[in-house]
Motif scaffolding. Structure first.
Motif, PDB file in Angstrom:
ATOM      1  N   LYS A  65      81.551  99.534  45.851  1.00  0.00           N
ATOM      2  CA  LYS A  65      81.118  99.433  46.910  1.00  0.00           C
ATOM      3  C   LYS A  65      79.149 100.457  46.313  1.00  0.00           C
ATOM      4  N   ASP A  66      78.544 100.904  44.935  1.00  0.00           N
ATOM      5  CA  ASP A  66      77.606 101.233  44.989  1.00  0.00           C
ATOM      6  C   ASP A  66      76.929 100.684  44.128  1.00  0.00           C
ATOM      7  N   ALA A  67      77.632  99.295  43.585  1.00  0.00           N
ATOM      8  CA  ALA A  67      77.038  98.471  42.695  1.00  0.00           C
ATOM      9  C   ALA A  67      76.947  96.914  43.072  1.00  0.00           C
ATOM     10  N   LYS A  68      76.232  95.983  42.343  1.00  0.00           N
ATOM     11  CA  LYS A  68      76.294  94.743  42.279  1.00  0.00           C
ATOM     12  C   LYS A  68      76.855  94.201  41.762  1.00  0.00           C
ATOM     13  N   LEU A  69      77.839  93.536  40.721  1.00  0.00           N
ATOM     14  CA  LEU A  69      78.471  92.292  40.315  1.00  0.00           C
ATOM     15  C   LEU A  69      78.499  90.308  40.323  1.00  0.00           C
ATOM     16  N   THR A  70      77.806  90.204  39.616  1.00  0.00           N
ATOM     17  CA  THR A  70      77.701  89.087  39.541  1.00  0.00           C
ATOM     18  C   THR A  70      78.681  88.160  38.610  1.00  0.00           C
ATOM     19  N   LEU A  71      78.818  86.879  37.851  1.00  0.00           N
ATOM     20  CA  LEU A  71      79.123  86.486  36.477  1.00  0.00           C
ATOM     21  C   LEU A  71      78.661  84.638  36.975  1.00  0.00           C
ATOM     22  N   GLU A  72      78.025  84.845  35.193  1.00  0.00           N
ATOM     23  CA  GLU A  72      77.486  82.902  35.417  1.00  0.00           C
ATOM     24  C   GLU A  72      77.475  82.853  34.433  1.00  0.00           C
ATOM     25  N   GLU A  73      77.913  81.891  33.930  1.00  0.00           N
ATOM     26  CA  GLU A  73      77.733  81.465  31.974  1.00  0.00           C
ATOM     27  C   GLU A  73      78.876  82.256  31.478  1.00  0.00           C
ATOM     28  N   GLY A  74      79.612  83.116  31.523  1.00  0.00           N
ATOM     29  CA  GLY A  74      79.959  83.869  30.527  1.00  0.00           C
ATOM     30  C   GLY A  74      79.144  85.445  30.685  1.00  0.00           C
ATOM     31  N   VAL A  75      77.843  85.528  31.474  1.00  0.00           N
ATOM     32  CA  VAL A  75      77.408  86.092  31.944  1.00  0.00           C
ATOM     33  C   VAL A  75      77.373  87.360  32.558  1.00  0.00           C
ATOM     34  N   ALA A  76      78.038  88.354  32.931  1.00  0.00           N
ATOM     35  CA  ALA A  76      78.654  89.057  34.082  1.00  0.00           C
ATOM     36  C   ALA A  76      77.002  90.130  34.160  1.00  0.00           C
ATOM     37  N   ILE A  77      76.924  90.165  35.672  1.00  0.00           N
ATOM     38  CA  ILE A  77      75.582  91.624  35.429  1.00  0.00           C
ATOM     39  C   ILE A  77      76.123  92.559  36.721  1.00  0.00           C
ATOM     40  N   LEU A  78      76.343  93.913  36.584  1.00  0.00           N
ATOM     41  CA  LEU A  78      75.796  94.774  37.063  1.00  0.00           C
ATOM     42  C   LEU A  78      75.392  95.770  37.235  1.00  0.00           C
ATOM     43  N   THR A  79      74.905  95.712  38.820  1.00  0.00           N
ATOM     44  CA  THR A  79      73.702  95.917  39.002  1.00  0.00           C
ATOM     45  C   THR A  79      73.359  97.713  40.085  1.00  0.00           C
ATOM     46  N   PHE A  80      72.630  98.465  38.708  1.00  0.00           N
ATOM     47  CA  PHE A  80      73.545  99.901  40.217  1.00  0.00           C
ATOM     48  C   PHE A  80      72.365 100.026  41.000  1.00  0.00           C
ATOM     49  N   ASP A  81      72.789  99.735  42.724  1.00  0.00           N
ATOM     50  CA  ASP A  81      72.432  99.920  43.980  1.00  0.00           C
ATOM     51  C   ASP A  81      71.879 100.843  44.386  1.00  0.00           C
ATOM     52  N   ARG A  82      71.847 102.085  44.454  1.00  0.00           N
ATOM     53  CA  ARG A  82      71.236 103.321  44.879  1.00  0.00           C
ATOM     54  C   ARG A  82      70.287 103.888  44.663  1.00  0.00           C
ATOM     55  N   HIS A  83      69.216 102.363  44.829  1.00  0.00           N
ATOM     56  CA  HIS A  83      68.117 103.188  45.062  1.00  0.00           C
ATOM     57  C   HIS A  83      67.635 104.245  45.807  1.00  0.00           C
ATOM     58  N   ASP A  84      68.380 104.650  46.311  1.00  0.00           N
ATOM     59  CA  ASP A  84      68.187 105.573  47.252  1.00  0.00           C
ATOM     60  C   ASP A  84      68.303 107.081  46.633  1.00  0.00           C
ATOM     61  N   LEU A  85      68.923 106.971  45.697  1.00  0.00           N
ATOM     62  CA  LEU A  85      68.946 108.249  44.832  1.00  0.00           C
ATOM     63  C   LEU A  85      68.256 107.785  43.301  1.00  0.00           C
ATOM     64  N   ARG A  86      68.018 106.765  43.460  1.00  0.00           N
ATOM     65  CA  ARG A  86      67.569 106.190  41.677  1.00  0.00           C
ATOM     66  C   ARG A  86      68.724 106.195  41.223  1.00  0.00           C
ATOM     67  N   ASN A  87      69.508 106.005  41.832  1.00  0.00           N
ATOM     68  CA  ASN A  87      70.772 105.273  41.209  1.00  0.00           C
ATOM     69  C   ASN A  87      71.713 106.535  40.477  1.00  0.00           C
ATOM     70  N   ALA A  88      71.693 108.458  40.710  1.00  0.00           N
ATOM     71  CA  ALA A  88      72.531 108.976  40.021  1.00  0.00           C
ATOM     72  C   ALA A  88      73.481 108.179  39.985  1.00  0.00           C
ATOM     73  N   LEU A  89      73.974 109.020  38.589  1.00  0.00           N
ATOM     74  CA  LEU A  89      75.631 109.262  38.573  1.00  0.00           C
ATOM     75  C   LEU A  89      76.370 109.607  39.193  1.00  0.00           C
ATOM     76  N   THR A  90      76.050 110.885  39.857  1.00  0.00           N
ATOM     77  CA  THR A  90      76.911 111.720  40.323  1.00  0.00           C
ATOM     78  C   THR A  90      76.678 111.770  42.077  1.00  0.00           C
ATOM     79  N   GLY A  91      77.531 112.440  42.759  1.00  0.00           N
ATOM     80  CA  GLY A  91      76.734 112.414  44.075  1.00  0.00           C
ATOM     81  C   GLY A  91      77.042 110.818  44.909  1.00  0.00           C
ATOM     82  N   SER A  92      77.097 109.524  44.127  1.00  0.00           N
ATOM     83  CA  SER A  92      78.129 107.859  44.807  1.00  0.00           C
ATOM     84  C   SER A  92      78.829 107.570  44.041  1.00  0.00           C
TER      85      SER A  92
END
Length: 271
Positions: free
Chosen positions: A11-38
């Motif tokens: 919901k609030d992050a992007k996840l990709t996978l390529e050549e064995g490497v998964a990238i998890l990008t926190f995508d709530r820059h409006d909240l400075r990627n706060a872990l709570t409240g998201s």
């Protein structure tokens, strides 16, 4: 080796996978990627579970979108005693146990190496989140702060457990009790991060490291990480018994013979 895989919907992050490497990008820059409240807590826990089940993943890279890696807790919610910070003592305790404390428990069980690519400030629980990774690479714009006491609270996500194992009790005590924010260069001097790079070189550097690890035999890589974690809490005799068992598993895996044959071929070419 070809894998069929399905990436979970976050919901609030992007996840990709390529050549064995998964990238998890926190995508709530409006909240400075706060872990709570998201929804980032759920997204991180979901990703951790998926990584363990998905054999196509050899490395997990975590980073933030926008200017921050993660601001940790949502301070506006704290001020209003809302969201994860609402309720009496028992209610607040339960919210922590069923909320942010799921992150350290989930990441501690991740079977593949985790690299935190710290693109900007990692503050409070955001700092702790970076410390839950196995390795950290920082942008020159990164800052780190164990700032809980500045707000009159303690590291409720387990930060005191992770940091002293990373840099030792004395320095972890100083950073936690003063609540001061350090820059990326001091973080490197303290061995919090492996390297500090220019902002536009952060992901290339993190991915180069991830791809190097992902090129290793995947089953042996997962077993090696398990051993590294186990070594922190196991007596030597018991640890060696487990090593012997794991080594027997490795010697009977096709990936071992493939790696040995590649090594022999390389040696023959050089001779």
């Amino acid at each position: 080796m070809t894998f069929d895989y399905q990436i979970p919907q976050l919901k609030d992050a992007k996840l990709t996978l390529e050549e064995g490497v998964a990238i998890l990008t926190f995508d709530r820059h409006d909240l400075r990627n706060a872990l709570t409240g998201s929804h980032l807590i759920d997204d991180i826990v979901t990703t951790a579970s998926w990584v363990n089940q998905e054999k196509a993943v050899s490395v997990l890279v975590m980073t933030g979108a926008g200017s921050a890696f993660s601001a940790g807790g949502n301070i506006l919610d704290m001020a209003e005693r809302a969201g994860d910070f609402a309720g009496d003592v028992a209610e607040c305790e339960e919210r922590y146990r069923r909320g942010i404390q799921r992150i350290p428990l989930a990441l501690q069980e991740v079977e593949v190496p985790i690299i935190a690519a710290v693109n900007g400030p990692a503050i409070g629980a955001g700092f702790d989140l970076a410390n839950m990774a196995d390795m950290r690479i920082a942008s020159e714009k990164a800052k780190f702060g164990e700032t809980f006491l500045n707000l009159g609270i303690i590291p409720g996500d387990g930060g005191a457990w992770f940091m002293q194992r990373l840099i030792g009790y004395q320095k972890a005590f100083e950073l936690t009790l003063t609540g001061r924010v350090i820059d990326a260069n001091e973080a490197k001097a303290l061995d919090i991060v492996l390297d500090v790079v220019a902002p536009d070189q952060l992901m290339p550097a993190a991915l180069a490291l991830a791809e190097r690890i992902a090129s290793q035999p995947p089953k042996a890589t997962r077993l090696t990480k398990r051993l590294m974690k186990m070594a922190q809490r196991t007596e030597l005799k018991d640890f060696l018994d487990v090593c012997a068992s794991y080594q027997g598993m490795c010697h009977n895996e096709p990936e071992h013979l493939e790696a040995v044959n590649r090594m022999l071929l390389s040696m023959n070419k050089k001779s």
